[in-house]
Design an enzyme around this catalytic site. Sequence first.
Site, short mmCIF file in Angstrom:
data_model
loop_
_atom_site.label_atom_id
_atom_site.label_comp_id
_atom_site.label_asym_id
_atom_site.label_seq_id
_atom_site.Cartn_x
_atom_site.Cartn_y
_atom_site.Cartn_z
N GLY A 13 89.00 50.85 24.41
CA GLY A 13 89.48 51.15 22.27
C GLY A 13 91.33 51.77 22.56
N ASP A 14 90.69 52.33 21.36
CA ASP A 14 92.30 52.82 20.79
C ASP A 14 93.20 52.77 21.35
OD1 ASP A 14 90.31 54.15 19.82
OD2 ASP A 14 89.49 55.06 21.25
N GLY A 41 87.90 53.81 15.11
CA GLY A 41 88.29 54.37 14.68
C GLY A 41 89.72 53.90 14.41
N HIS A 42 89.84 53.18 13.08
CA HIS A 42 91.56 52.78 13.53
C HIS A 42 93.12 53.44 12.33
CE1 HIS A 42 88.74 48.13 14.70
NE2 HIS A 42 89.26 49.56 15.32
N THR A 43 93.31 53.60 13.10
CA THR A 43 94.40 54.44 12.74
C THR A 43 95.41 53.27 11.71
OG1 THR A 43 94.37 56.12 14.33
CG2 THR A 43 96.22 56.35 12.56
N GLN A 223 86.13 48.41 18.78
CA GLN A 223 86.46 48.70 20.53
C GLN A 223 86.98 47.52 20.91
OE1 GLN A 223 83.11 48.54 17.97
NE2 GLN A 223 83.94 50.26 17.85
N THR A 238 79.65 49.34 24.62
CA THR A 238 79.32 49.19 22.91
C THR A 238 78.52 48.71 22.84
OG1 THR A 238 79.49 49.58 20.59
CG2 THR A 238 80.42 47.52 21.61
N THR A 329 86.12 60.49 15.92
CA THR A 329 85.24 61.78 16.24
C THR A 329 86.21 62.51 16.75
OG1 THR A 329 85.59 60.80 18.44
CG2 THR A 329 83.93 59.39 16.93
N ARG A 331 86.91 63.04 19.47
CA ARG A 331 86.80 63.16 20.62
C ARG A 331 87.95 63.79 21.39
NH1 ARG A 331 81.63 59.66 22.97
NH2 ARG A 331 82.83 58.22 21.89
N ARG A 333 90.23 61.99 24.62
CA ARG A 333 90.03 61.09 25.77
C ARG A 333 90.34 61.29 27.25
NH1 ARG A 333 93.26 57.80 21.15
NH2 ARG A 333 91.18 57.50 19.64
P1 GDP Z 1 93.21 51.20 17.30
O1 GDP Z 1 91.06 51.62 17.30
O2 GDP Z 1 93.14 50.26 18.80
O3 GDP Z 1 93.32 50.96 15.92
O4 GDP Z 1 93.49 52.77 18.01
P2 GDP Z 1 93.36 54.72 17.44
O5 GDP Z 1 94.13 54.54 16.14
O6 GDP Z 1 92.15 54.74 18.07
O7 GDP Z 1 94.70 54.87 17.98
C1 GDP Z 1 95.95 54.95 18.78
C2 GDP Z 1 96.78 55.14 18.37
O8 GDP Z 1 97.97 55.54 18.81
C3 GDP Z 1 96.54 56.40 17.28
O9 GDP Z 1 96.79 57.92 16.89
C4 GDP Z 1 98.19 55.73 16.51
O10 GDP Z 1 98.78 56.05 15.92
C5 GDP Z 1 98.94 56.07 17.77
N1 GDP Z 1 99.81 55.05 18.06
C6 GDP Z 1 99.39 53.56 17.98
N2 GDP Z 1 100.56 52.97 18.65
C7 GDP Z 1 101.56 54.07 19.08
C8 GDP Z 1 102.51 53.75 19.67
O11 GDP Z 1 103.72 52.92 20.24
N3 GDP Z 1 103.23 55.11 20.01
C9 GDP Z 1 102.64 56.34 20.12
N4 GDP Z 1 103.15 57.31 19.94
N5 GDP Z 1 101.64 56.37 18.88
C10 GDP Z 1 100.91 55.02 19.24
P1 IMO Z 2 88.00 51.38 18.49
O1 IMO Z 2 87.55 50.15 17.41
C1 IMO Z 2 87.01 54.06 21.37
C2 IMO Z 2 82.56 53.98 23.08
C3 IMO Z 2 81.71 55.10 23.19
C4 IMO Z 2 80.85 54.81 24.32
C5 IMO Z 2 80.94 53.20 24.03
C6 IMO Z 2 79.40 53.28 23.17
O2 IMO Z 2 88.63 52.88 17.63
O3 IMO Z 2 88.70 51.12 19.45
P2 IMO Z 2 78.55 53.38 20.46
O4 IMO Z 2 78.64 54.23 19.44
O5 IMO Z 2 79.57 51.90 20.34
O6 IMO Z 2 77.49 53.32 20.92
O7 IMO Z 2 79.29 53.97 21.79
O8 IMO Z 2 82.05 53.07 24.15
N1 IMO Z 2 83.21 53.20 21.97
C7 IMO Z 2 84.97 53.45 21.68
N2 IMO Z 2 86.17 53.87 22.16
N3 IMO Z 2 87.58 53.44 20.79
C8 IMO Z 2 86.18 53.02 19.77
O9 IMO Z 2 86.20 51.98 18.75
C9 IMO Z 2 85.02 52.80 20.35
N4 IMO Z 2 83.82 53.06 20.06
C10 IMO Z 2 82.80 52.83 20.56
O10 IMO Z 2 82.80 56.08 23.29
O11 IMO Z 2 81.96 55.00 25.12
MG MG Z 3 90.53 54.02 18.15
#
Ligand code: GDP
Ligand code: IMO
Ligand code: MG
Length: 445
Positions: A13-14, A41-43, A223, A238, A329, A331, A333
């Site tokens: 994730g993330d 949480g999608h940025t 996720q 998840t 959240t 939290r 990582r």
């Molecule tokens: P997602 O859940 O997969 O959409 O990702 P998140 O938004 O939860 O987390 C990705 C984080 O990395 C965000 O804060 C983005 O702004 C940041 N991010 C994405 N790509 C890059 C990159 O290439 N370099 C840096 N420094 N940050 C990035």
């Molecule tokens: P995005 O889409 C990272 C993780 C939680 C936990 C497990 C189960 O932003 O990548 P849940 O609330 O789904 O029952 O939690 O999955 N988790 C994620 N970790 N990015 C996410 O979403 C997540 N969605 C759930 O931390 O370990």
């Molecule tokens: Mg995320």
Amino acid sequence: MSYSDVLIGLQFGDEGKAKIIDLLAEDYDIIARFNGGSNAGHTVVHEGKKLILRQIPSGVMYADKQLYIGSGCALNLVQIADEIARIESAGIDVKGRLAISGLISVIQPHHIELDCLFGKYVGTTKNGIGPYYAGRCTRVLDQRLQNIRLGELLMKEELFEAIADNYRFHQEIYGFESEVDLEDYLAKMRASLKNLEQCIVQEQNYLLQEVKAGKTVLFEGAQSFLLDVIKGTVPFVTSSHTMASYAYVGGDLPAKYHRKTIGVAKAVMSRVGEGPFLTEIGDDSILDPVKNAKQNEAHLDVEKMLLSSDTNTYAQGLRIASNEYGSATGRPRRMGHLDIPLMKWSIECNGVDEVYLNKIDLFNLFAQGGDKIPVVSAYQLAEGAKTDRFSPLVDKIERPDYLDIPSFSDPKKSEGTVLEIEKLVGTKIKAYGIGPAREEMIFRS
Ligand code: GDP
Ligand code: IMO
Ligand code: MG
């Protein structure tokens, strides 16, 4: 020709999935979610504007794109109302182009209570996701309807009484002390439902009809693969399917329109929540949600921490320097080295055609001042044996095996490093990220 592509995360994730969706969305007509809910949480960062999306698809930045939330998702009516209000207050229309499957079900207040009560072991996001998907499969409990579908809720007011009854029933069994005022919560659900009425599609083949009319779809995974309820690191996952092929179940489109699968990974790996993380640096048991919250770590001397031989200090330095805190959240990582067998496994299981690799700009942090970046290329098993195959049944693995690849002087000149990663994973890396904004991607020839 109509087609659909699927984008998923390849790690925990993330990975920056939303950033890539936001970048690629321009070439599609519809951006669709097929799994998960407000646990995501999608940025997206564009022209200085930063939006954190949880249920709304990440194509929202383009005014002309249609947005779809498929039946495989979990709809939190109260949260989505806030999210839409937040986005619309930034001057971006949502409701005029959003469609939500009538077959999606709603998160009920007892789902959230149960998740808060029992989610600690997995480290859930407390959005009620586990109890929601469990309830869908349970169907009926002691003659009580567990799975309340949106399309039905719209037509039958008495289902709100069923939701209240479910709440009281579970409260009696589990004795949770409610922090929510039930009536108030139900009133918010009702208001959101009314507000969304025009978006709810009762026509079950809505997306198919759009595609037949010539539109193209980009499915946005929430996720990531290792968090798939069956294929991931069970039970630390998840509760929805995160696999690419699930896009055609939860996304409500026949699979025959599939064109390609896009994988997103990040060079600086992280995981939030419990569960195996083979390439983790340091000891996650020291992670404290308050002590390690972003604001409480901000004053630390990152440069010094990054050179530390103490792995916990080093991991903390990496987290601060790469801003690895939950988007929704907050939290802290857990941090780890790039895991090549894991990436290869995700690519193989999902049939990934091309990879987008984010956070290359931060990859040099692993060099600790030197000119080599260690990545994990294999795992040591007991008694000296070694494997380069990842398995979600990870118990046999003793420790990771590292391989050094060259660092770079400037992220814009990191092509050589990316090429080494590409060779190791054996799949085309289409572009790599050197910053959070949509434009901060370098496409490769
Ligand atoms: P997602 O859940 O997969 O959409 O990702 P998140 O938004 O939860 O987390 C990705 C984080 O990395 C965000 O804060 C983005 O702004 C940041 N991010 C994405 N790509 C890059 C990159 O290439 N370099 C840096 N420094 N940050 C990035
Ligand atoms: P995005 O889409 C990272 C993780 C939680 C936990 C497990 C189960 O932003 O990548 P849940 O609330 O789904 O029952 O939690 O999955 N988790 C994620 N970790 N990015 C996410 O979403 C997540 N969605 C759930 O931390 O370990
Ligand atoms: Mg995320």
